[in-house]
Write an enzyme that holds these catalytic residues in place. Sequence first.
Site, PDB file in Angstrom:
ATOM      1  N   ASP A  12      34.424  33.237  -3.014  1.00  0.00           N
ATOM      2  CA  ASP A  12      33.530  33.385  -1.962  1.00  0.00           C
ATOM      3  C   ASP A  12      34.348  34.173  -0.966  1.00  0.00           C
ATOM      4  O   ASP A  12      35.294  33.923  -0.352  1.00  0.00           O
ATOM      5  CB  ASP A  12      33.435  31.972  -1.442  1.00  0.00           C
ATOM      6  CG  ASP A  12      31.815  31.998  -1.045  1.00  0.00           C
ATOM      7  OD1 ASP A  12      31.589  32.812   0.044  1.00  0.00           O
ATOM      8  OD2 ASP A  12      30.997  31.362  -1.476  1.00  0.00           O
ATOM      9  N   SER A  62      26.311  33.752   1.386  1.00  0.00           N
ATOM     10  CA  SER A  62      26.379  32.863   0.140  1.00  0.00           C
ATOM     11  C   SER A  62      25.261  32.269  -0.391  1.00  0.00           C
ATOM     12  O   SER A  62      25.175  32.212  -1.798  1.00  0.00           O
ATOM     13  CB  SER A  62      27.389  31.710   0.665  1.00  0.00           C
ATOM     14  OG  SER A  62      28.676  32.258   1.098  1.00  0.00           O
ATOM     15  N   PRO A 261       6.659  30.408   7.374  1.00  0.00           N
ATOM     16  CA  PRO A 261       5.518  29.527   7.364  1.00  0.00           C
ATOM     17  C   PRO A 261       5.518  28.730   8.502  1.00  0.00           C
ATOM     18  O   PRO A 261       4.531  28.341   9.095  1.00  0.00           O
ATOM     19  CB  PRO A 261       5.735  28.620   6.113  1.00  0.00           C
ATOM     20  CG  PRO A 261       6.780  29.522   5.305  1.00  0.00           C
ATOM     21  CD  PRO A 261       7.302  30.172   6.235  1.00  0.00           C
ATOM     22  N   LYS A 333      31.188  24.798  -0.126  1.00  0.00           N
ATOM     23  CA  LYS A 333      30.676  25.576  -1.153  1.00  0.00           C
ATOM     24  C   LYS A 333      29.827  24.916  -2.211  1.00  0.00           C
ATOM     25  O   LYS A 333      29.379  25.479  -3.124  1.00  0.00           O
ATOM     26  CB  LYS A 333      31.320  26.599  -1.632  1.00  0.00           C
ATOM     27  CG  LYS A 333      31.869  27.711  -0.580  1.00  0.00           C
ATOM     28  CD  LYS A 333      30.932  28.527   0.066  1.00  0.00           C
ATOM     29  CE  LYS A 333      31.676  29.406   1.234  1.00  0.00           C
ATOM     30  NZ  LYS A 333      30.583  30.120   1.968  1.00  0.00           N
ATOM     31  N   ASP A 441      30.530  36.255  -4.253  1.00  0.00           N
ATOM     32  CA  ASP A 441      29.101  36.531  -3.851  1.00  0.00           C
ATOM     33  C   ASP A 441      28.907  37.575  -2.677  1.00  0.00           C
ATOM     34  O   ASP A 441      27.690  38.116  -2.517  1.00  0.00           O
ATOM     35  CB  ASP A 441      28.646  35.018  -3.239  1.00  0.00           C
ATOM     36  CG  ASP A 441      29.534  34.586  -2.355  1.00  0.00           C
ATOM     37  OD1 ASP A 441      30.761  35.138  -2.001  1.00  0.00           O
ATOM     38  OD2 ASP A 441      29.149  33.300  -1.839  1.00  0.00           O
ATOM     39  N   HIS A 460      30.383  38.430   7.832  1.00  0.00           N
ATOM     40  CA  HIS A 460      30.306  39.126   6.146  1.00  0.00           C
ATOM     41  C   HIS A 460      30.409  40.577   6.397  1.00  0.00           C
ATOM     42  O   HIS A 460      30.325  41.129   7.531  1.00  0.00           O
ATOM     43  CB  HIS A 460      29.321  38.749   5.444  1.00  0.00           C
ATOM     44  CG  HIS A 460      29.247  37.198   5.206  1.00  0.00           C
ATOM     45  ND1 HIS A 460      28.242  36.429   4.730  1.00  0.00           N
ATOM     46  CD2 HIS A 460      30.140  36.004   5.494  1.00  0.00           C
ATOM     47  CE1 HIS A 460      28.410  35.189   4.751  1.00  0.00           C
ATOM     48  NE2 HIS A 460      29.791  34.852   5.154  1.00  0.00           N
TER      49      HIS A 460
END
Length: 513
Positions: A12, A62, A261, A333, A441, A460
């Site tokens: 990861d 992730s 929503p 994770k 990922d 990230h």
Amino acid sequence: MNKKPVMLMILDGFGITNHEDGNAVKMANKPNFDKLLREYPHTQLKASGLNVGLPEGQMGNSEVGHLNIGSGRVIYQELTRITKDINDGVFFENTEINYAIDEAIKNNSSLHLLGLLSDGGVHSHIDHLKAILKLAKDKGLNRVYVHAFLDGRDVPPSSAKEYIINIENYMKELSVGQIATLAGRYYAMDRDKRWERVELAYNALVYGTGELSNSAVEAIEKSYKDNTTDEFVLPTVILKDGKPTGTIKDEDSIIFFNFRPDRARQITRALNDKDFDGFERKRLKLNFITMTQYDKTIENVRIAYKPQSYKNTLGEYVSSLGLNQLRIAETEKYAHVTFFFNGGVETPNKGEDRALIPSPKVATYDLKPEMSAFEVKDEVINRIESNKYDMIILNFANPDMVGHTGVFDAAKTAIEVVDKCVGEISDKILEKEGTVFITADHGNSEQMIDYSTGKPMTAHTTNEVPFVYVSKDAKDKRLKSEGILADIAPTMLTEMGVKIPEEMTGRNLIEGK
């Protein structure tokens, strides 16, 4: 019987870049990973932006990464899904959007477009409103009214005037559409059952009562003079020749263009639910379209973009073949290799075992960069030895979780720890004549500094991730380039010798197989 397990090892936050500055992946001493790269076929996969269903240029994460990997297809977020359809022209053929416009033409009634007027992209996007206006124009509908909910949260707090001018210019260009009401999202998009707020928005929409103004720009300028920012603008009716420009009446069509929503439910219920009891209101007969499904229990609405089906995810499909699988990760994770990997389904598939290794209790993971990697490694080796599993999905959290601390030396240590585990696990799988695919990922620890400022970077990245094919039979094979995360599941199924289900739109990356 000795099974030949096929394993996916997700490192990861382990991305790839040629930049050496702040690159914990490159600077770490990782003899096992480097040896596997030298000896086995490998390629790089795209793990960000449109390639994983996110807006162009947006870094991966992730949740999205595991969703794409586990489903074997690109899972588009609603924003990206709708925008892509507009760009491809598919949006203009949408059955429900067309139904709303056609009914308004047939009934000689009006089309009302409700939604958050901004390009924040969290609840809605102004471009989606423009696309509906264009379709109404192309179909020859003239009575089109925009009921603009003002943002000020996902965009600057006093930016509504720009969006109002933008949409009014667009409508002028098309010669279709007028702004009929304005309301801050505080009123029109409440989600805490504060019905007294929603009632004010409803009254403006249906009865044409509330604050009054001769133009939308005039209304917003008055609010700014009163130190009221966009979010809190009182529901305001725009007048034309002294009367409300366009109220909602029986037989009218409505398209609510918000795609998220939670804040769209209450006003939708007020306009549609038969037994609505939030406040006194007259019940209208409407042709009401919601952009996405706001709630299964809302009555009398049609949905333009129905929930996406994740039928035949990798886990579900492998289970349907009567095969056994293992999911293993430490706490940080665990949800990713189970819930997200299974397309947002909590219940394990038949034959799916799960191993949760507790993450260490430390304030920040730079204090313990090894996290629980060694425990994960020991547990998975025991499970491999059991000869029970046809497929194993494993996640090492370290490169991501330690990368998020911004502490370079700790991230480097994290990579080195994971490398030791990669070596031992790969050896064990090869001993069982199985296969390991090693990937990530999304990126993170390969860029620990902001190149422009030189300061630590904790986010990230948009970098590509590795994909390594480790198996005794792999050495003379090659992997295709230009892969994406959605290609991993079809590749694994090919290696397992089973057919790829038609729902998976990813492709097998092994050349000639």
